[in-house]
Design an enzyme around this catalytic site. Structure first.
Site, short mmCIF file in Angstrom:
data_model
loop_
_atom_site.label_atom_id
_atom_site.label_comp_id
_atom_site.label_asym_id
_atom_site.label_seq_id
_atom_site.Cartn_x
_atom_site.Cartn_y
_atom_site.Cartn_z
N CYS A 1 40.59 47.58 42.67
CA CYS A 1 40.01 49.00 43.08
C CYS A 1 41.46 48.29 44.78
O CYS A 1 42.50 48.80 44.64
CB CYS A 1 39.11 49.33 44.51
SG CYS A 1 39.33 51.27 44.43
N HIS B 1 36.45 48.77 39.06
CA HIS B 1 35.40 47.57 39.46
C HIS B 1 34.42 47.69 38.30
O HIS B 1 33.03 48.17 37.70
CB HIS B 1 34.81 48.69 40.04
CG HIS B 1 34.79 49.20 41.97
ND1 HIS B 1 35.19 47.98 42.68
CD2 HIS B 1 35.79 49.99 41.91
CE1 HIS B 1 35.83 48.96 44.23
NE2 HIS B 1 36.09 49.91 43.62
N GLU C 1 33.09 44.76 38.49
CA GLU C 1 31.72 44.12 39.40
C GLU C 1 30.39 45.07 39.11
O GLU C 1 29.22 44.63 40.07
CB GLU C 1 31.70 43.97 40.12
CG GLU C 1 31.76 44.20 41.83
CD GLU C 1 33.67 44.70 41.89
OE1 GLU C 1 34.16 45.13 40.71
OE2 GLU C 1 33.27 45.87 42.70
#
Lengths: 256, 130
Positions: free
Chosen positions: A88, A217, A219
């Site tokens: 990002c 993202h 994660e």
């Protein structure tokens, strides 16, 4: 001795904790390194630039951080072959630093993740990204299956890849398009992209394959508790989550 | 009615301009002060006094506690200034650089600042002072 991964924190970074935690959950030896401690960076084996709003996106997203002393060390490390991953805002910084796609001079960007289309707006939605290079093209993707589909969350106002026609051709010809937006079944069409990104691009890799910039993202779709289907198993990491991608990065760091 | 441009500046400390100053200095660009403006260009503008009143009555452009408005002499960057245009040619960001004597930076310095930091040519274009 463990290979050490630095997770860089600039003023305005906001995803460092979950990024470092996931790297650790995937077996990595991750450490937060603040920009004011940049002199520590040469001692690390790999670098991860997490999401956020480094320097409040002043001038442009990623522009000021790309010229920070910390990035002097990241650039030097990348040029020696160290692995670098930007997510990002971290991806925006890597493009501003010229490390990705790396077809121009350092700190002379040839592309940018910029305002979303069709109307500039913040996009926060669940997406899938599909590996569009041969996994072996980059050590970071080397243990992913061919055409792996990675679930992620996109959360940005400036995630649309933009470049001149000439530089877009360069991205395609040089095999720099690492990830494109896709549907969950892996099919790709214009509707898979949440922001009208050029060529449906979600991630780019540099010429040598050791620096990768990914806009969404993974994660944030990695632990079972934050995976859209929370019923799927009791394991900490989600069975189909973005942890797959981070495992691949950690494995690449271990092998490097 | 004629073509005019206004510059809207912060009259409170401008952290973005200060960050640009610090970064430019780090990059070796010889600059002592940076002023950032939101430029709004009007193709059919009324007389300057009326134009200022119109801008000051637009709450999306102007907050009397934060901003000051200047009508520019020409619809073009001032000495020492570069306009950075992304999507809308009528709404560039103006970056005006000053040297240690308080005078507008010369054209070479402005060009350096644009090339090294202020402009991403992949998505933006620069308009320089003539």
């Amino acid at each position: 001795m463990n290979k050490r991964i630095a997770v860089l924190v600039f003023p305005g970074t906001n995803s460092e904790e979950e990024t470092a935690r996931l790297l650790r959950d995937c077996g990595g030896d991750a450490h937060l390194v603040h920009w004011s401690r940049a002199q520590q960076l040469p001692t690390f084996d790999a670098y991860v630039l997490p999401g956020g709003f480094a320097y409040e996106d002043r001038i442009r997203a990623g522009a000021v951080a790309a010229h920070d002393v910390a990035m002097d060390h990241v650039i030097a490390g990348a040029q020696k072959g160290k692995l670098v991953l930007g997510i990002c805002n971290g991806a925006q910084i890597l493009l501003e630093a010229g490390l990705v796609p790396g077809t121009g001079k350092i700190r002379r960007p040839t592309a940018a993740f910029t305002r979303n289309g069709p109307v500039p707006h913040f996009v926060c939605t669940h997406v899938h990204v599909k590996l569009s290079i041969d996994p072996a093209r980059s050590p970071i993707t080397a243990v992913l299956p061919r055409e792996a589909v990675i679930p992620s969350w996109t959360a940005n106002g400036e995630g649309r890849l933009a470049a001149s026609a000439e530089h877009l051709r360069e991205l395609e010809d040089g095999n720099h398009v690492a990830f494109v937006y896709a549907h969950e079944d892996g099919s790709v069409d214009d509707s898979a992209s949440p922001n009208q990104s050029a060529l449906g691009i979600a991630g780019l890799v540099n010429r040598d394959g050791n620096v990768l910039a990914l806009m969404p993202h993974p994660e944030r779709d990695a632990w079972t508790f934050n995976h859209p289907d929370r019923r799927r198993g009791d394991a900490i990491l989600a069975p189909s989550g973005g942890a797959v991608f981070f495992r691949s990065f950690v494995e690449a760091v271990r092998r490097a | 009615m004629s073509r005019r441009a206004v510059a809207i500046n912060l009259k409170i400390p401008d952290n973005a301009a200060y960050t640009a100053l610090v970064t430019l200095r780090r990059l070796g660009v010889d600059v002592d002060r940076v002023e950032r403006s939101e430029i709004v260009r009007f193709p059919n503008a009324p007389a300057p006094g009326t134009l200022i009143a119109q801008v000051e009555s637009n709450e999306s452009l102007y907050n009397p506690n934060k901003h000051r408005v200047t009508v520019l002499d020409e619809d073009a960057p001032r000495p020492g200034e570069v306009w950075i245009v992304q999507d809308d040619a009528d709404r560039p960001v103006g970056w005006r650089l000053f040297n240690a004597s308080g005078k507008p930076a010369n054209a070479d310095v402005v060009a350096q600042a644009a090339e090294r930091l202020l402009l991403n040519p992949a998505i933006e274009r620069a308009i320089f002072s003539k």
